[in-house]
Structure formats: C-alpha cells, structure tokens
Scaffold this motif. Structure first.
Motif, short mmCIF file in Angstrom:
data_model
loop_
_atom_site.label_atom_id
_atom_site.label_comp_id
_atom_site.label_asym_id
_atom_site.label_seq_id
_atom_site.Cartn_x
_atom_site.Cartn_y
_atom_site.Cartn_z
N HIS A 280 38.23 -93.00 -4.78
CA HIS A 280 39.18 -92.55 -4.74
C HIS A 280 40.15 -93.21 -6.15
O HIS A 280 40.56 -94.13 -5.85
CB HIS A 280 40.16 -92.09 -3.99
CG HIS A 280 41.10 -91.10 -4.17
ND1 HIS A 280 41.32 -89.37 -4.35
CD2 HIS A 280 43.29 -91.80 -4.28
CE1 HIS A 280 42.30 -88.96 -4.07
NE2 HIS A 280 43.64 -90.05 -4.27
N VAL A 281 39.86 -91.68 -7.45
CA VAL A 281 40.42 -92.64 -8.79
C VAL A 281 40.03 -94.09 -9.13
O VAL A 281 40.25 -94.48 -9.46
CB VAL A 281 41.67 -92.49 -8.70
CG1 VAL A 281 42.37 -92.29 -9.97
CG2 VAL A 281 42.55 -91.36 -7.75
N PHE A 282 38.97 -94.45 -9.59
CA PHE A 282 37.91 -95.28 -9.73
C PHE A 282 38.03 -95.25 -10.72
O PHE A 282 37.79 -96.34 -11.45
CB PHE A 282 36.15 -95.49 -9.08
CG PHE A 282 35.74 -94.18 -9.89
CD1 PHE A 282 34.95 -93.80 -10.97
CD2 PHE A 282 35.65 -92.34 -8.83
CE1 PHE A 282 34.68 -92.61 -11.77
CE2 PHE A 282 34.96 -91.52 -9.43
CZ PHE A 282 33.93 -91.83 -10.85
N GLN A 283 38.90 -94.49 -11.75
CA GLN A 283 38.53 -94.49 -12.64
C GLN A 283 39.80 -95.92 -13.54
O GLN A 283 39.95 -96.07 -14.01
CB GLN A 283 39.43 -93.47 -13.40
CG GLN A 283 38.07 -91.99 -13.33
CD GLN A 283 38.08 -91.12 -12.49
OE1 GLN A 283 38.82 -91.83 -11.34
NE2 GLN A 283 37.13 -90.61 -12.06
N ARG A 284 40.76 -95.76 -12.29
CA ARG A 284 41.37 -96.83 -12.48
C ARG A 284 40.40 -98.27 -12.84
O ARG A 284 41.56 -99.11 -13.74
CB ARG A 284 42.73 -97.08 -11.53
CG ARG A 284 43.23 -96.14 -11.91
CD ARG A 284 44.58 -96.34 -10.67
NE ARG A 284 44.36 -96.36 -9.42
CZ ARG A 284 44.67 -95.30 -8.04
NH1 ARG A 284 45.41 -95.16 -8.76
NH2 ARG A 284 44.70 -95.46 -7.00
N SER A 285 39.82 -98.79 -12.40
CA SER A 285 39.36 -99.44 -12.23
C SER A 285 37.70 -99.73 -13.73
O SER A 285 36.95 -100.26 -13.55
CB SER A 285 38.41 -99.83 -11.30
OG SER A 285 39.02 -100.34 -9.52
N VAL A 286 38.30 -99.41 -14.67
CA VAL A 286 38.01 -99.46 -16.35
C VAL A 286 37.56 -100.87 -16.13
O VAL A 286 36.31 -100.75 -17.29
CB VAL A 286 38.64 -98.66 -16.76
CG1 VAL A 286 39.12 -100.19 -17.86
CG2 VAL A 286 37.69 -98.61 -18.31
N MET A 287 37.76 -101.84 -16.11
CA MET A 287 37.55 -102.95 -16.41
C MET A 287 36.14 -103.42 -15.65
O MET A 287 35.09 -104.37 -15.63
CB MET A 287 38.29 -104.18 -16.77
CG MET A 287 39.37 -103.98 -17.55
SD MET A 287 38.98 -103.76 -19.24
CE MET A 287 38.45 -105.67 -19.38
N GLU A 288 36.07 -102.77 -14.43
CA GLU A 288 35.04 -103.70 -13.18
C GLU A 288 33.55 -102.95 -13.19
O GLU A 288 32.92 -103.01 -12.48
CB GLU A 288 36.20 -103.77 -11.75
CG GLU A 288 37.01 -104.61 -12.22
CD GLU A 288 37.85 -104.24 -12.61
OE1 GLU A 288 39.51 -104.89 -12.55
OE2 GLU A 288 38.61 -103.33 -12.94
N LEU A 289 33.96 -101.21 -13.78
CA LEU A 289 33.06 -100.74 -13.56
C LEU A 289 33.08 -99.34 -14.52
O LEU A 289 33.19 -99.62 -15.23
CB LEU A 289 33.64 -99.44 -11.84
CG LEU A 289 34.23 -99.87 -10.68
CD1 LEU A 289 34.86 -98.73 -9.46
CD2 LEU A 289 32.70 -100.91 -9.86
N GLN A 290 31.63 -99.54 -14.50
CA GLN A 290 31.25 -99.61 -15.25
C GLN A 290 30.72 -97.11 -14.55
O GLN A 290 31.16 -96.64 -16.53
CB GLN A 290 29.34 -99.47 -15.73
CG GLN A 290 28.45 -98.40 -16.45
CD GLN A 290 26.70 -98.98 -16.46
OE1 GLN A 290 26.51 -99.68 -15.88
NE2 GLN A 290 26.19 -98.67 -18.27
N GLY A 291 31.08 -97.16 -14.12
CA GLY A 291 30.81 -95.67 -13.61
C GLY A 291 32.30 -95.15 -14.14
O GLY A 291 32.69 -94.07 -14.24
#
Length: 308
Positions: A280-291
């Motif tokens: 849910h709202v994975f976009q917050r993890s911009v530093m960790e996730l290429q996705g």
C-alpha cells in the motif's frame, strides 16, 4: 510488463524484479520495527515513517497558515505560475500531515517541474465526516482563486478518495488537467473482493479491522456509501484523464480496479497500473524500490502529457 486495453482504459501489470523483491522485504521489516518500537502517539509514529521519503533536491518549502486553510508549498525552481499540483495526503482520515508528506509531494514536483501544494485537512475523531471532504473542496477553490488556471490533483489512500470525492462537484472539475492517485481507499463500506478475501496478503493493514475502525471513526454514523466519503458510489460522467496506481499486496486492490472500470465505462480516459508484489502506497519508498521510482516517473509523465 503486461498491457491490456479496453474501451477508454489501459491496464498495465508491472512484474517485480528480484532486486525489488529483496528490497520490499527490508522495507516492510523496517516499517514493522518502526511501529513496534515507536514512542509518542500513533500520529507521531505515522508522520515519522512518512518523513523518511526524502525531500527532493532543488525545491523550496513554504508553509501556509491561514484561518481557513493550512498546508505546505513544495516548489521546484522556475515552476510555472499558472499550474499547480494539489496533493492530498493519506492516513485513513485519522493520521497524516502536510509537513510529513512534503517528501512524497516533492518527488512529484521535481519530476513535473510544477509546484505542489500539500493540504493539511482536519482529522477524525476530532473532525469527523465531512470535514476532510470540505477541506479538499475548499483547497481546490483556493488554488483557482489564486490564478492557477490548470491544476493536477493527486493523493494517496484516503487522500485519493478525497480527490475523487471532490471531483463529483462540477466546479471543482473545471480547470483540472489530470488526476493521479496511489492506492485509493474509495469504498468505506468495504465491499471489495480483495478486502473480503481471506487469501489477500496485505502487510500494512494487519489486521484488516484497522480499516474498519478508521472508517467508523471518520464516518461517525454517516452513511458509508455517501459519495463524499466513498466516491466509488458517485462517479461523475465527465472526468479529466485519470491514472491509478496500486500494488497487488493490498486489501484495496479492488477499490482501484472497480473505480477504474466504472470511470472508463462513464467515458473517462483511465490508466490503471498494478505493481506486483508491492504494498500500500509503495511510492513512499522511493529510495529503496525501483518500482516506486518507476511509478513516480510514470505519474509525472501522465501529468505532463495532459497539461492543456
């Protein structure tokens, strides 16, 4: 990547890479440890987690503290004066703040080159429904009154629902160039198949009753299918171009699917992006996730393609 096309709608499935599969495990473990070891209130802990999304380089920050409206401007250098992004944060209507969400808003602002205003709306239980909805509508009008002739609306989770809910008001839709939402929570009646399927894996909402309690707190006795709270039940016939991003590991996956299909059936142009194996709202993890970086890049491209 798998793409399918239906009338007025494109749906893209984004497979998870091996690197992101490993990174996702680490992200979720860190998040779990954060809340397990938290001090202070749940609001403090949620804001601290949200603030781990870094503020992008090359933006300036300005707080707005007016009697009827509060929030933060996040401005890239040389941002145009006639365009703005209105960002409405999530937090299940009981958590979240504009200050904490400046990082995520800045990631869109820097990618689009357009200033983002992050709204601080009143939270439940102190301010139950329709206080948050009224604040979202007022913020959109406030931007229009200040000369922003083109506005993109964006939000995550409950913020995505506030964006959709406000869009049912005709004058709010005017001058809106596009809408982008992340994991919108748009059915407070909680009727979605993914929400009610015991097989759904959602590492964020454990147990699912977290959302049930939040809905009850915000609604405070109001009808859960009121379109201002659950915009799935009041989709306008005329919508600007719409992009919805959601992960497969979500109770709210079918909220996104149902709104996308219904909006397309109404004649709206809809882009639905489903990211496999992400939360849910994975976009917050911009530093960790290429996705997450890919999703934010796509969101920015969508906005830039639809300025008039």
């Amino acid at each position: 990547m798998t793409q399918t096309y239906k009338l007025n709608m494109s749906e893209t499935r984004h497979p998870i890479s091996a690197a992101d599969r490993e990174a996702e495990i680490a992200v979720l473990a860190a998040m779990g440890a954060h809340f397990t070891n938290m001090t202070g209130t749940m609001r403090d802990a949620y804001d601290a987690m949200t603030e781990t999304t870094p503020i992008a380089e090359g933006v300036t920050l300005e707080e707005v503290d007016e009697p009827q409206l509060k929030g933060w401007w996040v401005r890239p250098e040389q941002a145009p004066s006639d365009r703005a992004i209105l960002f409405i944060h999530g937090g299940a209507y009981v958590l979240g703040s504009a200050r904490a969400y400046r990082g995520l808003a800045s990631q869109l602002a820097i990618r689009t080159g357009v200033a983002s205003f992050v709204l601080d709306y009143p939270l439940a239980p102190e301010h139950p429904f329709p206080a948050a909805f009224d604040a979202a509508v007022a913020a959109r009008r406030w931007l229009g009154e200040r000369g922003f002739g083109q506005i993109a609306l964006t939000g995550d989770s409950a913020g995505g629902a506030l964006v959709f809910g406000a869009m049912a008001t005709e004058d709010i839709r005017s001058e809106v160039a596009s809408v982008v939402v992340f994991s919108p929570w748009i059915d407070l009646a909680l009727t979605g198949a993914s929400f009610n399927d015991p097989a759904t894996y959602d590492p964020i909402f454990l147990p699912p009753q977290i959302l049930t309690k939040a809905a009850e707190t915000y609604l405070a006795g109001a009808a859960p299918k009121d379109g201002r709270a659950s915009p799935l039940y009041d989709i306008p016939k005329a919508l600007p171009p719409l992009a919805i991003q959601v992960g497969t590991d979500e109770l709210l996956l079918d909220d996104a699917r149902r709104y996308a299909a219904a909006a397309a059936a109404q004649g709206g142009k809809v882009q639905l992006d489903i990211y496999e194996g992400l939360h849910h709202v994975f976009q917050r993890s911009v530093m960790e996730l290429q996705g997450a970086r890919h999703a934010l890049d796509d969101a920015a491209v969508f906005m830039k393609c639809h300025w008039r």
